[in-house]
Design an enzyme around this catalytic site. Sequence first.
Site, PDB file in Angstrom:
ATOM      1  N   CYS A   1      45.240  -1.654  41.476  1.00 37.96           N
ATOM      2  CA  CYS A   1      44.058  -1.094  40.800  1.00 37.96           C
ATOM      3  C   CYS A   1      42.908  -2.092  40.790  1.00 37.96           C
ATOM      4  CB  CYS A   1      44.392  -0.652  39.381  1.00 37.96           C
ATOM      5  SG  CYS A   1      45.567   0.705  39.303  1.00 37.96           S
TER       6      CYS A   1
ATOM      7  N   LYS B   1      52.304  -3.649  27.710  1.00 43.44           N
ATOM      8  CA  LYS B   1      52.360  -4.910  28.445  1.00 43.44           C
ATOM      9  C   LYS B   1      52.828  -6.067  27.569  1.00 43.44           C
ATOM     10  CE  LYS B   1      48.656  -3.536  31.625  1.00 43.44           C
ATOM     11  NZ  LYS B   1      49.454  -3.307  32.836  1.00 43.44           N
TER      12      LYS B   1
ATOM     13  N   ASP C   1      38.418  -7.267  28.479  1.00 42.66           N
ATOM     14  CA  ASP C   1      39.645  -6.575  28.856  1.00 42.66           C
ATOM     15  C   ASP C   1      40.785  -7.563  28.634  1.00 42.66           C
ATOM     16  OD1 ASP C   1      41.883  -5.565  30.127  1.00 42.66           O
ATOM     17  OD2 ASP C   1      40.867  -5.041  31.995  1.00 42.66           O
TER      18      ASP C   1
ATOM     19  N   GLN D   1      45.960  -8.260  30.036  1.00 45.21           N
ATOM     20  CA  GLN D   1      46.873  -9.278  30.554  1.00 45.21           C
ATOM     21  C   GLN D   1      46.859 -10.553  29.717  1.00 45.21           C
ATOM     22  OE1 GLN D   1      48.970  -8.671  32.904  1.00 45.21           O
ATOM     23  NE2 GLN D   1      48.139  -6.787  33.759  1.00 45.21           N
TER      24      GLN D   1
ATOM     25  N   HIS E   1      40.016  -4.940  36.933  1.00 48.29           N
ATOM     26  CA  HIS E   1      40.860  -3.756  37.112  1.00 48.29           C
ATOM     27  C   HIS E   1      39.942  -2.540  37.179  1.00 48.29           C
ATOM     28  CE1 HIS E   1      43.776  -0.619  35.947  1.00 48.29           C
ATOM     29  NE2 HIS E   1      44.736  -1.465  36.262  1.00 48.29           N
TER      30      HIS E   1
END
Length: 408
Positions: free
Chosen positions: A363, A223, A197, A200, A120
Amino acid sequence: MNPEIKSYFPILKQEINGHPLVYLDSAATSQKPTPVIEALKEYYGSDNSNVHRGVHTLGNRATEKYEGAREKVQQFINANSTQEIVFLRGTTTAINLVAQSYGRANVEEGDEIVITYMEHHSNIIPWQQLAKERGAVLKYIELEEDGTISLENVRAAITDRTKIVSMVYVSNVLGTMNPVKEVAKIAHEHGAVMVVDGAQAAPHLKIDVQDLDCDFFAFSGHKMVGPTGIGVLYGKKQLLEAMEPVEFGGEMIDFVGLYDSTWKELPWKFEGGTPIIAGAVGLAAAIDFLEEIGLDAIEKHEHHMAAIAMDKMSAIEGLEIYGPKDPAKRAGIVTFNLKEVHPHDVATVLDMSGIAVRAGHHCAQPLMKWLNVTATARASFYLYNDESDIDRLVEGLRSAKEYFSDVF
């Protein structure tokens, strides 16, 4: 997955353009269940106050809820201590903090920062800027044809000059689940730190930062059925203690003199200003909700949904699906294009039938270039989706294909 779960999400009970809403954009932001909404309402209606500073009842209540949320996050990701849990605005802010604080102090000219093509923008641009500022080299791990990474390519990219390896746990485009634990081991063998990261991943997988042995892990509340504006940076205590804050002001200070100041201990030295109190309260309620259902059950459900979706969507002639073909290697994200139809047009037609999908570059423009496309459409599934939502999506895609075939 229990079919009653959908009833906890009031927003899903509405109609869009005369059709029941099918929400397939959870990778962008998830919907919020009643317990989270009620937790926010209760905080603002009964406990609203600033934290840490006051001795009155409301201040004490707010502080207990805020710091209680920190304890809940620590347990949720199995961190060693609440001192390793920093509340920030989201994943983007967390990664920027690592780049601006740890990166500036430890990356020198000629050093390497290693990432992948599937990142991202939030996990690309901070490292681009750091590399420019410090004269470092930004390197990319090559992807396999199916959008996965091999440990062989990881070993080829990481060297003794590598100071930071940063990688998405789950791709927001391809759904690829990366072997971050194994990558962290390779990074550590070369003296580099591992940044994950987890935006997700945290909503969909059981996270154990000690087992992963990552040095930093970032994720966002919105999220994972929590509020917007709240995120978490996990960092190993010894690393965070050595890092300087990058935002200064109230709340994060110990002593302020006319010409010099000192900082509070962890984690508060990184939480300048009035913190995200209501967001933390909502995040704690979101964690309770997810853990009651079970992260293992959520992950299993999403693999099941992805497998069914890929099977049914693959039967549509002219539809291309990106990412791993094996559903076991991906999360509940299916990104696709209809031949000769722009994804924005596909998403618009689907919206007319009450089906919400995301369209654009997500993104992830370097990944779009790697895929040799300018944009894609994306359906992302979560715990409140079921097979009827997939059937609606497939029906909508067939209608879109037929419509544009007639037009062109």
